[in-house]
Design an enzyme around this catalytic site. Structure first.
Site, short mmCIF file in Angstrom:
data_model
loop_
_atom_site.label_atom_id
_atom_site.label_comp_id
_atom_site.label_asym_id
_atom_site.label_seq_id
_atom_site.Cartn_x
_atom_site.Cartn_y
_atom_site.Cartn_z
N HIS A 134 42.33 40.47 37.20
CA HIS A 134 41.12 40.58 38.02
C HIS A 134 41.48 41.39 39.26
CE1 HIS A 134 37.94 39.15 40.78
NE2 HIS A 134 37.28 38.71 39.72
N ASP A 211 47.46 33.30 38.99
CA ASP A 211 46.03 33.24 39.26
C ASP A 211 45.42 32.33 38.20
OD1 ASP A 211 43.29 33.59 39.26
OD2 ASP A 211 43.35 35.78 39.25
N GLN A 214 40.69 31.20 35.88
CA GLN A 214 40.08 31.03 34.57
C GLN A 214 40.79 29.99 33.71
OE1 GLN A 214 37.23 32.26 33.56
NE2 GLN A 214 36.93 33.41 35.45
N LYS A 237 34.97 27.24 39.58
CA LYS A 237 35.30 27.42 38.16
C LYS A 237 35.58 26.09 37.49
CE LYS A 237 35.80 32.00 38.80
NZ LYS A 237 34.88 33.01 38.29
N CYS A 375 35.14 42.76 37.23
CA CYS A 375 36.20 42.94 38.23
C CYS A 375 37.56 43.15 37.56
CB CYS A 375 36.26 41.75 39.19
SG CYS A 375 34.82 41.63 40.26
#
Length: 418
Positions: A134, A211, A214, A237, A375
């Site tokens: 991302h 990261d 997700q 999220k 993104c």
């Protein structure tokens, strides 16, 4: 679909209907059609327990935290810090002091880049990222490179949307100082083998940031088992409120890092000559936090824990298998991202139909998906497409909604073939 997947879907049917009843927005109609919400990779919907937790705070406990001796402030502080402990347990961090509240994954990554990175990297040093990232895990490192004269190295992606691990190993050299990786690709759903990749980095004495935006709602996250140095995710999220994020960092690293921002609550004493900074985690939490949002995140963790993350993951995987088989039968549809290990994301293009047109037509059927570059513009370029349509599943999605997506896509094909 294999028999196990079919049985799983059947067994989950009643449970999913119970879960759906907890989400008020799922009763909404769009263009006169029942809402089919398949944009969960962008943000998840909120259960009533989260909505009520925020409402209860504002109705009964609204006060600033950490600073007051009166009852409201003490109650707010207790709830705020209880949420920190819930996040610690969710991630299996060693201590609540390793949990820093920020505004989202983006701020967490920027914090590490500007605090850890800027204080340690020098001209000629190298940072490894992947082709799946991302923009939030690309741009902060690019900015750091511009500031200190470092270089960005990129792990290539194969045709299935998986990282090339042999190429990753070859990127390490004497000047490698940082690795930053998505745990799960937001654009494709690829689950990255982050444990193995972290072990490789540590063999070169290089720290790793993951990261987890997700991943956090879809795969187990144990930061001690992963042995990552930093982990970042966003509340929204994880069925929690927007405007709240989490940075996990190993205590020894956070203690050695300079503050990211200055202001109230991140200090122990201030004079015009000298400032003494606060202890962890408060050193990185300047200013008034989003107290209601943090409490809402705690309520979301409680809600998900009561259901069970294993049950959620099993349902989402079975639904992904079901939906993948179905969309593969649609003429002219090309799936982008066919990794062996995926979360519930279907990213695709339709022949002769722009992704934005696909999204608009589906919206008129009450179906919400995401269209665009997500993104992840370098990843779109890798696959030779300007954009994809992306359907992403959550715990409350059903086979009937997957069928509605297929019917909607068939209508798109019909419109563009007439």
């Amino acid at each position: 679909m294999n028999m196990q997947g079919e049985l799983q879907l059947g067994a989950d049917e009643l449970a999913v209907q119970r879960w759906r009843a907890d989400f008020p927005i799922l009763q909404t109609c769009v263009h006169g059609k029942p809402l089919v919400y398949l944009d969960n990779a962008a943000t998840t919907q909120k259960p009533l327990a989260v909505i009520e937790a925020e409402d209860r705070y504002y109705r009964h406990d609204n006060s600033n935290v950490h600073r007051g001796v009166h009852s409201l402030s003490q109650r707010a502080t207790d709830a705020f810090e209880a949420a920190r402990v819930k996040v610690q347990r969710l991630l299996n961090a060693a201590s609540p002091n390793e949990i820093v509240f920020v505004r989202g994954t983006t701020e967490a990554i920027n914090l590490v880049a500007q605090s850890y990175g800027r204080s340690r990297l020098r001209e000629g040093d190298e940072i490894i990222v992947s082709g799946l990232e991302h923009h939030s895990n690309i741009v902060p490192w690019q900015m750091l490179c511009q500031q200190v004269g470092a270089k960005l190295r990129v792990i290539p992606v194969n045709d299935a949307g998986e990282l090339k691990l042999e190429a990753y190993e070859r990127l390490f050299g004497p000047h490698t100082r940082m690795v930053a990786l998505a745990h799960v690709s937001n654009a494709l759903g690829t689950v990255v083998p982050v444990k193995a990749m972290t072990d490789i980095a540590h063999a070169h004495d290089v720290p790793v940031l993951l990261d987890g935006a997700q991943a956090i709602a879809h795969v187990p996250v144990d930061v001690q088992a992963l042995d990552c140095d930093f982990y970042a995710f966003s509340s929204h999220k994880l069925y929690g409120p927007m405007g709240v994020g989490v940075l996990y960092g190993k205590a020894e690293l956070l203690n050695a890092m300079p503050p990211y921002q200055g202001g109230g609550d991140m200090i122990r004493s201030v004079s015009f000559e000298h400032t003494e900074y606060n202890v962890l985690p408060f050193k990185f939490e300047a200013g008034t936090p989003n107290v209601a949002g943090v409490i809402g995140l705690g309520a979301a963790i409680d809600y998900l824990s009561a259901i069970g993350f294993e049950a959620i993951a099993a349902h989402e995987h079975a639904l992904l298998v079901y939906a993948t088989r179905a969309v593969e039968q649609i003429p002219g549809l090309r799936l982008i991202g066919t990794a062996h290990d995926k979360t519930g994301i279907l990213s695709f293009v339709l022949k002769d139909a722009h992704a934005h047109d696909v999204g608009t037509i589906l919206d008129h059927q009450g179906i919400a998906i995401r269209t665009g570059h997500h993104c992840a513009m370098p990843l779109m370029e890798r696959f030779g497409v300007p954009a994809t349509a992306r359907a992403s599943f959550a715990l409350y999605n059903t086979r009937r909604e997957a069928d509605a997506l297929v019917a909607g896509l068939e209508k798109v094909v019909e419109l563009f073939n007439t």
